[in-house]
Design an enzyme around this catalytic site. Structure first.
Site, PDB file in Angstrom:
ATOM      1  CE  LYS A  17      -4.012  -2.104   2.289  1.00 36.15           C
ATOM      2  NZ  LYS A  17      -5.075  -1.876   3.297  1.00 36.15           N
ATOM      3  NE  ARG A  72      -7.042 -13.431   6.017  1.00 34.62           N
ATOM      4  CZ  ARG A  72      -7.537 -12.210   5.824  1.00 34.62           C
ATOM      5  NH1 ARG A  72      -7.299 -11.554   4.699  1.00 34.62           N
ATOM      6  NH2 ARG A  72      -8.257 -11.638   6.749  1.00 34.62           N
ATOM      7  CB  THR A  95      -7.053  -5.476   9.898  1.00 36.26           C
ATOM      8  OG1 THR A  95      -7.494  -6.632   9.193  1.00 36.26           O
ATOM      9  CG2 THR A  95      -7.389  -4.234   9.081  1.00 36.26           C
ATOM     10  NE  ARG A 132      -2.279  -5.538   7.361  1.00 34.00           N
ATOM     11  CZ  ARG A 132      -3.331  -6.247   6.950  1.00 34.00           C
ATOM     12  NH1 ARG A 132      -3.744  -7.281   7.671  1.00 34.00           N
ATOM     13  NH2 ARG A 132      -3.956  -5.927   5.844  1.00 34.00           N
ATOM     14  CG  HIS A 163      -5.670  -6.234   0.109  1.00 29.18           C
ATOM     15  ND1 HIS A 163      -6.840  -6.257   0.815  1.00 29.18           N
ATOM     16  CD2 HIS A 163      -5.810  -7.118  -0.911  1.00 29.18           C
ATOM     17  CE1 HIS A 163      -7.676  -7.118   0.220  1.00 29.18           C
ATOM     18  NE2 HIS A 163      -7.068  -7.638  -0.829  1.00 29.18           N
ATOM     19  CD  GLU A 201      -8.992  -9.289  -3.352  1.00 28.50           C
ATOM     20  OE1 GLU A 201      -9.810  -8.884  -2.501  1.00 28.50           O
ATOM     21  OE2 GLU A 201      -7.854  -9.703  -3.032  1.00 28.50           O
TER      22      GLU A 201
HETATM   23  P1  CMP Z   1      -7.602  -4.365   3.600  1.00 29.90           P
HETATM   24  O1  CMP Z   1      -7.192  -5.759   3.879  1.00 29.90           O
HETATM   25  O2  CMP Z   1      -6.933  -3.704   2.445  1.00 29.90           O
HETATM   26  O3  CMP Z   1      -9.173  -4.335   3.357  1.00 29.90           O
HETATM   27  C1  CMP Z   1     -10.007  -3.287   3.779  1.00 29.90           C
HETATM   28  C2  CMP Z   1      -9.243  -2.175   4.413  1.00 29.90           C
HETATM   29  O4  CMP Z   1     -10.011  -1.223   5.086  1.00 29.90           O
HETATM   30  C3  CMP Z   1      -8.358  -2.758   5.488  1.00 29.90           C
HETATM   31  O5  CMP Z   1      -7.304  -3.473   4.890  1.00 29.90           O
HETATM   32  C4  CMP Z   1      -7.981  -1.522   6.277  1.00 29.90           C
HETATM   33  O6  CMP Z   1      -6.772  -0.941   5.831  1.00 29.90           O
HETATM   34  C5  CMP Z   1      -9.121  -0.591   5.982  1.00 29.90           C
HETATM   35  N1  CMP Z   1      -9.817  -0.280   7.232  1.00 29.90           N
HETATM   36  C6  CMP Z   1     -10.429  -1.138   8.039  1.00 29.90           C
HETATM   37  N2  CMP Z   1     -10.938  -0.479   9.097  1.00 29.90           N
HETATM   38  C7  CMP Z   1     -10.619   0.827   8.937  1.00 29.90           C
HETATM   39  C8  CMP Z   1     -10.849   1.988   9.698  1.00 29.90           C
HETATM   40  N3  CMP Z   1     -11.517   1.944  10.847  1.00 29.90           N
HETATM   41  N4  CMP Z   1     -10.359   3.152   9.212  1.00 29.90           N
HETATM   42  C9  CMP Z   1      -9.692   3.200   8.038  1.00 29.90           C
HETATM   43  N5  CMP Z   1      -9.452   2.113   7.277  1.00 29.90           N
HETATM   44  C10 CMP Z   1      -9.895   0.943   7.730  1.00 29.90           C
END
Ligand code: CMP
Length: 139
Positions: free
Chosen positions: A10, A86, A92, A103, A116, A127
Site C-alpha cells: 500500500k 494472512r 488488520t 503489519r 492487503h 482480485e
Molecule cells: P484491507 O485488507 O486492504 O481491506 C479493507 C481495508 O479497510 C483494510 O485493509 C484496512 O486498511 C481498511 N480499514 C479497516 N478499518 C478501517 C478503519 N476503521 N479506518 C480506516 N481504514 C480501515
C-alpha cells in the site's frame, strides 16, 4: 494445496521504500511472487476493488488513501498461500498484529496498514483477475 493469492503493497509502504523489505518477508514465508507491478491506482479502481466496503464509514478515506501514492500489486503462489499470506501480514490493526509480522513491523495505523491480502479463494481469483491478465502470471 498450491494456491494463488493477491497482495497489495500500500501507499504508506511504497512511500517509505518498503517494497523490497515487504517482498522479502513474503518470500521468506515461502510465497513466490509470480506477478508484480507498480501502479498508480485510479479512484475508480479503488472504489471497485473495495466495493464490499462501500457502506463503511471509512470507505472514502480508504479509497483516497489507496490512490494517494503508487501501490505494488502482486500475485503470490505457494502451499496454502492465502492463509500463509494472512499470517505473515498480521492482524488488520497493527496494534493487534503478532510480533514479526509485516503489519507489526511496518504498519502505521488500521488504515495505513502497509499491505492487503485476499481473504478466501473466491476473492483471490476475483482480485487477481481485476489487476492481471493470465499472461502476466508466470509461475
Ligand atoms: P484491507 O485488507 O486492504 O481491506 C479493507 C481495508 O479497510 C483494510 O485493509 C484496512 O486498511 C481498511 N480499514 C479497516 N478499518 C478501517 C478503519 N476503521 N479506518 C480506516 N481504514 C480501515
Amino acid at each position: 494445496a498450491i494456491q494463488r493469492t493477491f497482495s497489495i503493497i500500500k501507499p504508506d509502504a511504497t512511500k517509505r521504500n518498503l517494497t523490497g523489505a515487504i517482498t522479502a518477508k513474503l518470500e521468506e514465508a515461502g510465497l513466490r511472487v509470480i506477478a508484480s507491478k507498480r501502479i498508480r491506482m485510479t479512484l475508480e479502481q479503488a472504489q471497485t476493488f473495495y466495493g464490499v466496503h462501500k457502506d463503511r464509514p471509512f470507505f472514502g478515506e480508504l479509497c483516497e488513501f489507496m490512490t494517494s501514492e503508487p501501490v505494488v500489486v502482486q500475485v503470490l503462489e505457494g502451499e496454502n498461500a492465502i492463509a500463509k499470506n494472512r499470517e505473515v501480514m498480521g492482524a488488520t490493526n497493527p496494534a493487534d498484529a503478532a510480533p514479526g509480522t509485516i503489519r507489526a513491523e511496518y504498519a502505521l495505523s488500521v488504515g495505513e496498514n502497509s499491505v492487503h491480502g485476499s481473504d478466501a479463494p473466491e476473492t483471490a481469483a476475483e482480485e487477481i483477475a481485476y489487476f492481471f491478465s493470465g499472461l502476466e502470471l508466470v509461475g
